[in-house]
Design an enzyme around this catalytic site. Structure first.
Site, PDB file in Angstrom:
ATOM      1  N   ASN A 196      19.963   2.672 -26.311  1.00  0.00           N
ATOM      2  CA  ASN A 196      20.725   1.506 -25.858  1.00  0.00           C
ATOM      3  C   ASN A 196      19.796   0.300 -25.869  1.00  0.00           C
ATOM      4  O   ASN A 196      18.920   0.181 -25.017  1.00  0.00           O
ATOM      5  CB  ASN A 196      21.243   1.783 -24.433  1.00  0.00           C
ATOM      6  N   LYS A 256      20.590  -2.682 -25.281  1.00  0.00           N
ATOM      7  CA  LYS A 256      21.035  -3.700 -24.312  1.00  0.00           C
ATOM      8  C   LYS A 256      21.043  -5.084 -24.984  1.00  0.00           C
ATOM      9  O   LYS A 256      21.300  -5.164 -26.178  1.00  0.00           O
ATOM     10  CB  LYS A 256      20.163  -3.676 -23.058  1.00  0.00           C
ATOM     11  N   HIS A 270      28.453   1.855 -18.518  1.00  0.00           N
ATOM     12  CA  HIS A 270      27.029   1.769 -18.154  1.00  0.00           C
ATOM     13  C   HIS A 270      26.923   1.107 -16.775  1.00  0.00           C
ATOM     14  O   HIS A 270      27.717   0.213 -16.451  1.00  0.00           O
ATOM     15  CB  HIS A 270      26.278   0.951 -19.209  1.00  0.00           C
ATOM     16  N   GLU A 329      25.078  -1.082 -15.660  1.00  0.00           N
ATOM     17  CA  GLU A 329      24.933  -2.540 -15.689  1.00  0.00           C
ATOM     18  C   GLU A 329      26.295  -3.217 -15.863  1.00  0.00           C
ATOM     19  O   GLU A 329      26.535  -4.299 -15.339  1.00  0.00           O
ATOM     20  CB  GLU A 329      23.942  -2.940 -16.800  1.00  0.00           C
ATOM     21  N   GLU A 373      23.093   8.951 -15.584  1.00  0.00           N
ATOM     22  CA  GLU A 373      22.037   7.951 -15.459  1.00  0.00           C
ATOM     23  C   GLU A 373      21.938   7.482 -14.014  1.00  0.00           C
ATOM     24  O   GLU A 373      22.690   6.571 -13.605  1.00  0.00           O
ATOM     25  CB  GLU A 373      22.361   6.743 -16.344  1.00  0.00           C
ATOM     26  N   GLY A 420      15.216   1.779 -16.051  1.00  0.00           N
ATOM     27  CA  GLY A 420      14.272   0.678 -16.220  1.00  0.00           C
ATOM     28  C   GLY A 420      13.237   0.557 -15.116  1.00  0.00           C
ATOM     29  O   GLY A 420      12.563  -0.474 -15.009  1.00  0.00           O
ATOM     30  N   SER A 478      14.581   5.963 -17.643  1.00  0.00           N
ATOM     31  CA  SER A 478      13.122   6.002 -17.796  1.00  0.00           C
ATOM     32  C   SER A 478      12.623   7.189 -18.606  1.00  0.00           C
ATOM     33  O   SER A 478      11.536   7.718 -18.330  1.00  0.00           O
ATOM     34  CB  SER A 478      12.437   5.939 -16.429  1.00  0.00           C
TER      35      SER A 478
END
Ligand code: PEP
Length: 249
Positions: free
Chosen positions: A9, A11, A93, A95, A163, A169, A209
Protein backbone atom coordinates in the site's frame (compact mmCIF):
# COMPACT_ATOMS: atom_id res chain seq x y z
CA UNK A 1 -3.88 -24.52 -0.46
CA UNK A 2 -4.47 -20.81 0.13
CA UNK A 3 -2.54 -18.34 -2.03
CA UNK A 4 0.27 -16.41 -0.37
CA UNK A 5 -0.11 -12.69 -0.99
CA UNK A 6 2.33 -9.82 -0.55
CA UNK A 7 0.37 -6.59 -0.95
CA UNK A 8 1.92 -3.13 -0.91
CA UNK A 9 0.00 0.00 0.00
CA UNK A 10 1.84 3.06 -1.26
CA UNK A 11 -0.73 5.38 0.37
CA UNK A 12 -0.34 9.02 -0.81
CA UNK A 13 3.25 8.50 -1.89
CA UNK A 14 4.81 8.48 -5.31
CA UNK A 15 4.66 10.25 -8.64
CA UNK A 16 5.42 8.74 -12.04
CA UNK A 17 9.08 8.41 -11.08
CA UNK A 18 8.07 5.80 -8.49
CA UNK A 19 6.96 3.43 -11.25
CA UNK A 20 10.61 2.47 -11.71
CA UNK A 21 10.25 0.62 -8.39
CA UNK A 22 7.89 -1.80 -10.15
CA UNK A 23 10.60 -2.66 -12.70
CA UNK A 24 13.13 -3.04 -9.91
CA UNK A 25 10.76 -5.28 -7.96
CA UNK A 26 10.06 -7.43 -11.03
CA UNK A 27 13.79 -7.92 -11.51
CA UNK A 28 14.25 -8.85 -7.84
CA UNK A 29 11.49 -11.46 -7.62
CA UNK A 30 12.32 -14.98 -6.49
CA UNK A 31 11.78 -17.91 -8.85
CA UNK A 32 8.37 -18.91 -7.49
CA UNK A 33 6.97 -15.64 -6.27
CA UNK A 34 3.80 -15.43 -4.22
CA UNK A 35 0.92 -13.30 -5.48
CA UNK A 36 2.04 -9.66 -5.39
CA UNK A 37 -0.35 -6.71 -5.45
CA UNK A 38 0.94 -3.14 -5.43
CA UNK A 39 -1.58 -0.39 -4.66
CA UNK A 40 -0.27 3.00 -5.86
CA UNK A 41 -2.13 6.31 -5.63
CA UNK A 42 -5.02 6.40 -8.13
CA UNK A 43 -3.39 8.82 -10.65
CA UNK A 44 -0.76 6.14 -11.23
CA UNK A 45 -3.13 3.20 -11.75
CA UNK A 46 -3.17 3.15 -15.57
CA UNK A 47 0.58 3.64 -15.85
CA UNK A 48 1.24 1.08 -13.13
CA UNK A 49 -0.74 -1.61 -14.92
CA UNK A 50 1.27 -0.84 -18.08
CA UNK A 51 4.50 -0.94 -16.11
CA UNK A 52 3.84 -4.45 -14.73
CA UNK A 53 2.74 -5.88 -18.08
CA UNK A 54 4.45 -9.26 -18.45
CA UNK A 55 5.42 -9.34 -14.76
CA UNK A 56 3.58 -11.37 -12.11
CA UNK A 57 2.88 -8.16 -10.17
CA UNK A 58 -0.78 -7.14 -10.00
CA UNK A 59 -2.09 -3.65 -9.32
CA UNK A 60 -4.75 -2.51 -6.88
CA UNK A 61 -6.39 0.75 -5.83
CA UNK A 62 -6.50 2.04 -2.26
CA UNK A 63 -10.24 2.77 -2.17
CA UNK A 64 -13.30 3.04 -4.40
CA UNK A 65 -16.72 4.63 -4.10
CA UNK A 66 -19.81 2.49 -3.60
CA UNK A 67 -21.52 4.12 -6.60
CA UNK A 68 -20.42 3.40 -10.16
CA UNK A 69 -20.58 7.08 -11.23
CA UNK A 70 -22.10 10.40 -10.26
CA UNK A 71 -21.54 13.68 -8.48
CA UNK A 72 -18.86 12.57 -6.03
CA UNK A 73 -16.04 15.06 -6.53
CA UNK A 74 -12.63 13.60 -5.91
CA UNK A 75 -13.75 9.99 -5.64
CA UNK A 76 -13.01 7.09 -7.96
CA UNK A 77 -15.41 4.26 -8.72
CA UNK A 78 -14.88 0.52 -8.98
CA UNK A 79 -15.50 0.51 -12.77
CA UNK A 80 -12.76 3.16 -13.11
CA UNK A 81 -10.37 1.03 -11.09
CA UNK A 82 -11.17 -2.03 -13.19
CA UNK A 83 -10.83 0.05 -16.39
CA UNK A 84 -7.26 0.87 -15.39
CA UNK A 85 -6.40 -2.82 -15.50
CA UNK A 86 -6.19 -3.12 -11.72
CA UNK A 87 -7.43 -6.34 -10.16
CA UNK A 88 -7.72 -5.43 -6.47
CA UNK A 89 -8.89 -2.63 -4.22
CA UNK A 90 -8.07 -2.00 -0.56
CA UNK A 91 -11.24 -1.17 1.37
CA UNK A 92 -11.76 -0.02 4.94
CA UNK A 93 -8.15 0.83 5.66
CA UNK A 94 -7.98 2.32 9.15
CA UNK A 95 -6.81 5.63 7.71
CA UNK A 96 -10.03 5.82 5.67
CA UNK A 97 -12.11 4.66 8.61
CA UNK A 98 -10.52 7.34 10.83
CA UNK A 99 -9.91 10.27 8.50
CA UNK A 100 -12.92 9.81 6.20
CA UNK A 101 -15.30 8.47 8.83
CA UNK A 102 -15.91 5.26 6.87
CA UNK A 103 -18.20 2.84 8.66
CA UNK A 104 -18.52 -0.93 8.34
CA UNK A 105 -21.68 -0.31 6.28
CA UNK A 106 -19.69 1.91 3.89
CA UNK A 107 -17.03 -0.77 3.55
CA UNK A 108 -19.70 -3.37 2.85
CA UNK A 109 -21.27 -1.21 0.12
CA UNK A 110 -17.87 -0.55 -1.44
CA UNK A 111 -17.11 -4.26 -1.35
CA UNK A 112 -20.25 -5.03 -3.33
CA UNK A 113 -19.27 -2.35 -5.84
CA UNK A 114 -15.78 -3.82 -6.15
CA UNK A 115 -17.16 -7.30 -6.80
CA UNK A 116 -19.59 -5.99 -9.41
CA UNK A 117 -16.58 -4.67 -11.33
CA UNK A 118 -14.72 -7.95 -10.97
CA UNK A 119 -12.25 -6.62 -8.41
CA UNK A 120 -10.92 -8.52 -5.42
CA UNK A 121 -11.54 -6.58 -2.21
CA UNK A 122 -8.73 -6.44 0.35
CA UNK A 123 -10.79 -5.60 3.43
CA UNK A 124 -8.91 -4.13 6.39
CA UNK A 125 -9.93 -4.55 10.00
CA UNK A 126 -8.06 -3.81 13.21
CA UNK A 127 -8.32 -2.55 16.75
CA UNK A 128 -6.98 0.66 18.26
CA UNK A 129 -4.46 0.80 21.07
CA UNK A 130 -7.19 1.74 23.54
CA UNK A 131 -9.41 -1.13 22.41
CA UNK A 132 -6.57 -3.63 22.86
CA UNK A 133 -5.72 -2.20 26.28
CA UNK A 134 -9.38 -2.57 27.26
CA UNK A 135 -9.41 -6.23 26.21
CA UNK A 136 -11.87 -5.53 23.40
CA UNK A 137 -9.77 -6.71 20.45
CA UNK A 138 -11.74 -9.80 19.47
CA UNK A 139 -15.09 -8.04 19.96
CA UNK A 140 -13.96 -5.20 17.70
CA UNK A 141 -12.58 -7.56 15.06
CA UNK A 142 -15.74 -9.68 15.14
CA UNK A 143 -18.00 -6.66 14.74
CA UNK A 144 -15.90 -5.25 11.88
CA UNK A 145 -15.98 -8.59 10.08
CA UNK A 146 -19.73 -8.96 10.55
CA UNK A 147 -20.43 -5.40 9.42
CA UNK A 148 -17.93 -5.03 6.59
CA UNK A 149 -18.44 -8.30 4.74
CA UNK A 150 -21.52 -8.73 2.55
CA UNK A 151 -23.05 -12.10 1.79
CA UNK A 152 -21.36 -13.63 -1.23
CA UNK A 153 -17.79 -13.67 0.05
CA UNK A 154 -15.58 -16.17 -1.76
CA UNK A 155 -11.88 -16.95 -1.64
CA UNK A 156 -11.55 -15.33 -5.07
CA UNK A 157 -13.34 -12.04 -4.42
CA UNK A 158 -12.08 -11.22 -0.92
CA UNK A 159 -8.87 -11.00 1.10
CA UNK A 160 -8.91 -10.00 4.77
CA UNK A 161 -6.09 -7.88 6.20
CA UNK A 162 -5.76 -7.75 9.98
CA UNK A 163 -4.05 -4.45 10.73
CA UNK A 164 -3.90 -3.36 14.36
CA UNK A 165 -4.08 0.43 14.12
CA UNK A 166 -1.37 0.87 16.75
CA UNK A 167 1.05 -1.16 14.62
CA UNK A 168 0.60 0.82 11.41
CA UNK A 169 3.61 2.97 10.65
CA UNK A 170 4.79 2.86 14.26
CA UNK A 171 7.42 0.11 14.24
CA UNK A 172 5.37 -1.64 16.96
CA UNK A 173 4.36 -5.19 16.09
CA UNK A 174 2.05 -7.47 18.08
CA UNK A 175 3.59 -10.60 19.55
CA UNK A 176 3.35 -13.69 17.38
CA UNK A 177 0.84 -15.06 19.92
CA UNK A 178 -1.32 -11.97 19.53
CA UNK A 179 -1.23 -12.27 15.73
CA UNK A 180 -2.06 -15.98 15.94
CA UNK A 181 -4.96 -15.34 18.31
CA UNK A 182 -6.60 -12.79 16.04
CA UNK A 183 -5.99 -14.73 12.82
CA UNK A 184 -7.41 -17.93 14.35
CA UNK A 185 -10.41 -15.93 15.53
CA UNK A 186 -10.96 -14.45 12.07
CA UNK A 187 -10.65 -17.87 10.42
CA UNK A 188 -13.25 -19.35 12.78
CA UNK A 189 -15.62 -16.42 12.41
CA UNK A 190 -15.46 -16.67 8.61
CA UNK A 191 -16.03 -20.43 8.70
CA UNK A 192 -19.03 -20.00 10.99
CA UNK A 193 -20.65 -17.43 8.73
CA UNK A 194 -19.67 -18.57 5.24
CA UNK A 195 -19.05 -22.28 5.79
CA UNK A 196 -15.85 -24.21 6.42
CA UNK A 197 -14.85 -24.41 2.77
CA UNK A 198 -14.90 -20.65 2.15
CA UNK A 199 -13.69 -19.86 5.67
CA UNK A 200 -10.65 -22.06 5.24
CA UNK A 201 -9.89 -20.83 1.74
CA UNK A 202 -9.93 -17.05 2.35
CA UNK A 203 -6.46 -15.51 2.48
CA UNK A 204 -5.73 -13.63 5.73
CA UNK A 205 -2.97 -11.02 5.67
CA UNK A 206 -1.25 -9.39 8.60
CA UNK A 207 -0.42 -5.69 8.30
CA UNK A 208 1.42 -3.25 10.55
CA UNK A 209 5.16 -2.48 10.50
CA UNK A 210 6.11 -5.57 8.50
CA UNK A 211 9.76 -5.36 7.45
CA UNK A 212 12.38 -7.72 6.08
CA UNK A 213 13.62 -8.25 9.64
CA UNK A 214 10.31 -9.54 11.04
CA UNK A 215 8.62 -11.00 7.95
CA UNK A 216 9.89 -14.57 8.26
CA UNK A 217 8.62 -15.07 11.81
CA UNK A 218 5.27 -13.45 11.03
CA UNK A 219 4.78 -15.62 7.93
CA UNK A 220 5.44 -18.73 10.05
CA UNK A 221 2.33 -18.00 12.17
CA UNK A 222 -0.56 -20.31 11.34
CA UNK A 223 -3.35 -18.64 9.40
CA UNK A 224 -1.09 -15.82 8.21
CA UNK A 225 -1.15 -16.06 4.42
CA UNK A 226 0.88 -12.96 3.68
CA UNK A 227 1.12 -9.28 4.49
CA UNK A 228 -0.26 -5.88 3.65
CA UNK A 229 2.76 -3.61 3.80
CA UNK A 230 2.85 0.19 3.87
CA UNK A 231 6.19 1.92 4.33
CA UNK A 232 8.34 -1.05 3.37
CA UNK A 233 6.51 -1.47 0.04
CA UNK A 234 7.64 1.87 -1.39
CA UNK A 235 11.12 0.73 -2.37
CA UNK A 236 11.82 -2.51 -4.21
CA UNK A 237 14.95 -2.95 -2.09
CA UNK A 238 12.78 -3.09 1.06
CA UNK A 239 9.82 -5.01 -0.38
CA UNK A 240 11.70 -7.69 -2.34
CA UNK A 241 13.11 -9.37 0.82
CA UNK A 242 9.58 -9.49 2.27
CA UNK A 243 8.32 -11.10 -0.93
CA UNK A 244 11.24 -13.56 -0.78
CA UNK A 245 10.43 -14.42 2.86
CA UNK A 246 6.85 -15.15 1.87
CA UNK A 247 7.97 -17.30 -1.05
CA UNK A 248 10.03 -19.37 1.43
CA UNK A 249 7.25 -19.62 4.05
C1 PEP B 1 -0.68 -0.07 6.14
O1 PEP B 1 -0.90 1.13 6.20
O2 PEP B 1 -1.48 -0.82 5.57
C2 PEP B 1 0.53 -0.58 6.77
C3 PEP B 1 0.58 -1.84 7.08
O3 PEP B 1 1.56 0.31 6.98
P1 PEP B 1 3.03 0.02 7.57
O4 PEP B 1 3.51 -1.27 6.94
O5 PEP B 1 3.82 1.19 7.19
O6 PEP B 1 2.87 -0.17 9.05
Amino acid sequence: MRPKIAAGNWKMNGTAAALSELDALTRALPENPPQIVICPPSPLLFRATDAVHGSPIQIGAQDCHAEASGAYTGDISAPMVADSGASHVILGHSERREMHRETDADVQAKTRAAWTSGLTAIICIGESDAQREAGETLDVIGAQLDGSLPEGVTAENTVIAYEPIWAIGTGKVPSLEQIAEVHDFIRNRLATRFGAEIGNALPLLYGGSVKASNATEIFAVENVDGALVGGASLKADDFAPIVAALARA
